[in-house]
Design an enzyme around this catalytic site. Structure first.
Site, short mmCIF file in Angstrom:
data_model
loop_
_atom_site.label_atom_id
_atom_site.label_comp_id
_atom_site.label_asym_id
_atom_site.label_seq_id
_atom_site.Cartn_x
_atom_site.Cartn_y
_atom_site.Cartn_z
N GLN A 140 -0.53 3.30 -33.86
CA GLN A 140 0.04 2.04 -33.37
C GLN A 140 -0.49 0.88 -34.19
OE1 GLN A 140 -0.13 2.11 -28.74
NE2 GLN A 140 -1.57 3.66 -29.43
N ASN A 141 -1.47 1.17 -35.03
CA ASN A 141 -2.11 0.09 -35.79
C ASN A 141 -1.23 -0.36 -36.94
OD1 ASN A 141 -4.15 0.60 -34.07
ND2 ASN A 141 -5.51 1.55 -35.57
N HIS A 182 4.23 0.74 -34.99
CA HIS A 182 4.36 -0.70 -34.73
C HIS A 182 4.42 -1.54 -36.00
CE1 HIS A 182 2.60 -0.11 -30.38
NE2 HIS A 182 3.86 0.29 -30.49
N CYS A 196 13.33 -16.84 -46.03
CA CYS A 196 14.09 -15.81 -46.73
C CYS A 196 15.11 -16.50 -47.65
CB CYS A 196 14.82 -14.97 -45.68
SG CYS A 196 15.88 -13.69 -46.35
N CYS A 248 18.13 -16.20 -47.51
CA CYS A 248 19.29 -16.58 -46.67
C CYS A 248 19.01 -17.84 -45.85
CB CYS A 248 19.69 -15.43 -45.74
SG CYS A 248 18.59 -15.23 -44.32
N ASN A 260 -12.62 8.00 -26.93
CA ASN A 260 -12.61 6.61 -26.49
C ASN A 260 -13.89 6.37 -25.67
OD1 ASN A 260 -11.93 4.07 -25.18
ND2 ASN A 260 -9.78 4.53 -25.65
N ALA A 289 -15.15 6.15 -32.24
CA ALA A 289 -14.44 7.10 -33.10
C ALA A 289 -15.27 7.48 -34.34
CB ALA A 289 -13.11 6.49 -33.53
C1 BJW Z 1 -12.54 2.42 -29.06
C2 BJW Z 1 -13.59 1.88 -29.82
C3 BJW Z 1 -14.21 2.73 -30.78
C4 BJW Z 1 -12.88 0.35 -28.48
N1 BJW Z 1 -13.73 4.00 -30.93
N2 BJW Z 1 -12.11 3.68 -29.23
C5 BJW Z 1 7.40 1.44 -19.85
C6 BJW Z 1 6.60 0.96 -18.83
C7 BJW Z 1 6.15 -0.36 -18.84
C8 BJW Z 1 6.51 -1.24 -19.86
C9 BJW Z 1 7.30 -0.77 -20.86
C10 BJW Z 1 7.74 0.55 -20.85
N3 BJW Z 1 8.49 0.74 -21.97
C11 BJW Z 1 8.51 -0.40 -22.68
C12 BJW Z 1 7.80 -1.35 -22.02
C13 BJW Z 1 7.58 -2.77 -22.48
C14 BJW Z 1 6.48 -2.91 -23.50
C15 BJW Z 1 5.17 -2.39 -22.91
O1 BJW Z 1 4.75 -1.26 -23.11
N4 BJW Z 1 4.46 -3.25 -22.18
C16 BJW Z 1 3.18 -2.86 -21.58
C17 BJW Z 1 2.10 -3.84 -22.04
C18 BJW Z 1 3.33 -2.84 -20.10
N5 BJW Z 1 6.81 -2.19 -24.73
C19 BJW Z 1 7.57 -2.74 -25.68
O2 BJW Z 1 8.06 -3.84 -25.56
C20 BJW Z 1 7.83 -1.90 -26.92
N6 BJW Z 1 9.20 -1.85 -27.22
C21 BJW Z 1 10.08 -1.17 -26.50
O3 BJW Z 1 9.77 -0.53 -25.51
O4 BJW Z 1 11.37 -1.23 -26.98
C22 BJW Z 1 12.44 -0.79 -26.15
C23 BJW Z 1 12.94 -2.03 -25.46
C24 BJW Z 1 13.77 -2.85 -26.20
C25 BJW Z 1 14.29 -3.98 -25.57
C26 BJW Z 1 13.90 -4.28 -24.26
C27 BJW Z 1 13.03 -3.46 -23.58
C28 BJW Z 1 12.54 -2.31 -24.19
C29 BJW Z 1 7.20 -2.53 -28.15
C30 BJW Z 1 5.72 -2.57 -28.08
C31 BJW Z 1 5.15 -3.32 -29.29
C32 BJW Z 1 3.64 -3.51 -29.20
N7 BJW Z 1 3.24 -4.50 -30.17
C33 BJW Z 1 1.82 -4.76 -30.30
C34 BJW Z 1 1.59 -5.99 -31.25
C35 BJW Z 1 2.41 -5.93 -32.54
C36 BJW Z 1 1.69 -5.38 -33.71
C37 BJW Z 1 0.49 -6.22 -34.14
O5 BJW Z 1 0.61 -7.43 -34.32
O6 BJW Z 1 -0.59 -5.64 -34.32
O7 BJW Z 1 1.14 -3.60 -30.77
S1 BJW Z 1 1.01 -5.12 -28.75
C38 BJW Z 1 -0.49 -4.32 -29.16
O8 BJW Z 1 -0.71 -3.23 -28.22
C39 BJW Z 1 -0.28 -3.69 -30.55
C40 BJW Z 1 -0.90 -2.34 -30.35
O9 BJW Z 1 -0.41 -1.42 -31.31
C41 BJW Z 1 -0.57 -2.00 -28.92
C42 BJW Z 1 -1.45 -0.96 -28.31
O10 BJW Z 1 -2.77 -1.39 -28.21
P1 BJW Z 1 -3.96 -0.36 -28.45
O11 BJW Z 1 -3.94 0.13 -29.83
O12 BJW Z 1 -3.96 0.64 -27.38
O13 BJW Z 1 -5.22 -1.34 -28.35
P2 BJW Z 1 -6.03 -1.84 -27.04
O14 BJW Z 1 -6.78 -3.05 -27.43
O15 BJW Z 1 -5.14 -1.94 -25.86
O16 BJW Z 1 -7.04 -0.64 -26.74
C43 BJW Z 1 -8.11 -0.35 -27.61
C44 BJW Z 1 -8.82 0.88 -27.10
O17 BJW Z 1 -9.83 1.23 -28.03
C45 BJW Z 1 -9.53 0.69 -25.74
O18 BJW Z 1 -9.19 1.77 -24.87
C46 BJW Z 1 -11.02 0.74 -26.09
O19 BJW Z 1 -11.82 1.33 -25.06
C47 BJW Z 1 -11.00 1.61 -27.32
N8 BJW Z 1 -12.12 1.44 -28.25
N9 BJW Z 1 -13.80 0.60 -29.44
C48 BJW Z 1 -12.71 4.43 -30.15
N10 BJW Z 1 -15.22 2.32 -31.54
#
Ligand code: BJW
Length: 241
Positions: A90-91, A108, A135, A137, A200, A218
Site C-alpha cells: 500500500q506504500n 496505492h 499539464c 492541457c 506488527n 518489521a
Molecule cells: C509497524 C512498525 C514497524 C508501526 N514494523 N509495523 C469498505 C469498508 C469501509 C470503507 C471502505 C470500504 N471500501 C472502501 C472504503 C472507503 C475507503 C476506506 O477504506 N476507508 C477507511 C479509512 C474506512 N477506501 C477507499 O476510498 C479506497 N478506494 C476505493 O475503495 O475505491 C472504490 C470506491 C470508489 C468510489 C467511491 C467509493 C469507493 C482508496 C483508498 C486509498 C488510500 N489512500 C491512502 C493515501 C494515498 C497514498 C499516499 O499519499 O501515501 O493510502 S490513505 C493511507 O492509508 C495510505 C495507506 O496506503 C493506507 C493504509 O495505511 P497503512 O499502510 O495501514 O498505515 P497505518 O498508518 O494505518 O498503519 C501502520 C501500521 O504499522 C500500524 O498498524 C502500526 O502498528 C504498524 N507499525 N511501526 C511493523 N516498525
C-alpha cells in the site's frame, strides 16, 4: 513456513517506519492533527492543490533521504528463495524496489509519479517547480497516488487478488488493515486456506484471523521469520544493497 511454496505479502506504512518514513495513523502519524480528506482526496486537492503539493513534496524529500531497512531486505531475500512470491504494497515509497524486490504491486500508486488531474492522457513533461505544476492541457498535475474515494489501479488489484487466492502463506506486514479494499486481501487468502502471519508491534483489525503474530518491528521480526523458514536473511553474493 518451510513448506510454503507460494507466498503473498501485503505491506503497509509500518515496514518503512524504521527507515524514518512516518506511518499515517497513531501517535506521530501523518494524520495526527489533520483531516486526511484535506490532503488525500480529490476534493481536498480541488480545494487547495498548493497545500496538497506542499505535503507531497515534503514526503518526497523524506523518502528520497531514506534507506531500505532490514525488513525490506528480508522480503527481497524471501523472494529470491520462494518458488512463487508476490509482494503487494500500500506504500507509495520505493523502498521495496531499492532493497531489491522485483515486480512490486503498488496498490496505492507511487509518490514520485505525477499525472494530469483530468487524465487527459498527455505525457507529463519535466515537472515545473511551480506551487501547482500544470499539464500541457492546462489542468493541474497531481501526484500519481490513490486517494480516498478513488479506485485502485485495476490490473494491480486483480493481480493481488489472484495471488491472495493462490498462496499457501500470506504475510501481513506493518498495516493497520483498515483501508479497503487492500485490507480485504488477507481475508481472501484466509478463505482459500492459506496460513496467515502478521508482523506488527500492535494488534490490528486482522489479528483475529491470523495464525501467527510476530509482535515487533518489521526490521527485527522479518529477518527472524526468515530464520524460522530456514533462509539466511542477508545476501551472500553481489547485486544486493
Ligand atoms: C509497524 C512498525 C514497524 C508501526 N514494523 N509495523 C469498505 C469498508 C469501509 C470503507 C471502505 C470500504 N471500501 C472502501 C472504503 C472507503 C475507503 C476506506 O477504506 N476507508 C477507511 C479509512 C474506512 N477506501 C477507499 O476510498 C479506497 N478506494 C476505493 O475503495 O475505491 C472504490 C470506491 C470508489 C468510489 C467511491 C467509493 C469507493 C482508496 C483508498 C486509498 C488510500 N489512500 C491512502 C493515501 C494515498 C497514498 C499516499 O499519499 O501515501 O493510502 S490513505 C493511507 O492509508 C495510505 C495507506 O496506503 C493506507 C493504509 O495505511 P497503512 O499502510 O495501514 O498505515 P497505518 O498508518 O494505518 O498503519 C501502520 C501500521 O504499522 C500500524 O498498524 C502500526 O502498528 C504498524 N507499525 N511501526 C511493523 N516498525
Amino acid at each position: 513456513m518451510r513448506e510454503t511454496r507460494r507466498w503473498f505479502v501485503l505491506t503497509g506504512a509500518g515496514i518503512s517506519a524504521e527507515s524514518g518514513v512516518p506511518t499515517f495513523r497513531g501517535s506521530g502519524g501523518l494524520w495526527e492533527g489533520t483531516r486526511p480528506e484535506l490532503l488525500a482526496s480529490p476534493e481536498g486537492f480541488r480545494a487547495d492543490p498548493a497545500r496538497v503539493w506542499r505535503w507531497y513534496r515534503w514526503r518526497r524529500g523524506i523518502v528520497a533521504g531514506a534507506e531500505p531497512n532490514a525488513g525490506h531486505r528480508a522480503l527481497a531475500r524471501l523472494e529470491d528463495h520462494a518458488p512463487s512470491f508476490v509482494l503487494a504494497t500500500q506504500n507509495v515509497d520505493d523502498l521495496h524496489e531499492r532493497a531489491g524486490s522485483r515486480d512490486v504491486i503498488h496498490l496505492h500508486g507511487r509518490l514520485f509519479g505525477t499525472r494530469c488531474s483530468r487524465s487527459c492522457g498527455m505525457p507529463v513533461q519535466e515537472e515545473i517547480a511551480a506551487d501547482v505544476p500544470l499539464c500541457g492541457c492546462g489542468a493541474p498535475l497531481r501526484p500519481d497516488v490513490v486517494w480516498f474515494g478513488e479506485g485502485l489501479p485495476v490490473e494491480a488489484f486483480q493481480d493481488a487478488v489472484a495471488a491472495a487466492e493462490e498462496c499457501d502463506a500470506c504475510l501481513i506486514v506493518g498495516t493497520s488493515a483498515i483501508v479497503h479494499p487492500a485490507a480485504g486481501l488477507p481475508s481472501v487468502a484466509s478463505r482459500a486456506g492459506a496460513l496467515l502471519v502478521e508482523v506488527n508491534p500492535e494488534p490490528t483489525a486482522l489479528s483475529g484471523i491470523c495464525d501467527l503474530a510476530l509482535r515487533g518491528g518489521a526490521a527485527t521480526e522479518l529477518p527472524r521469520l526468515l530464520e524460522m523458514a530456514g533462509i539466511s536473511s542477508e545476501p551472500t553474493g553481489p547485486g544486493r544493497v
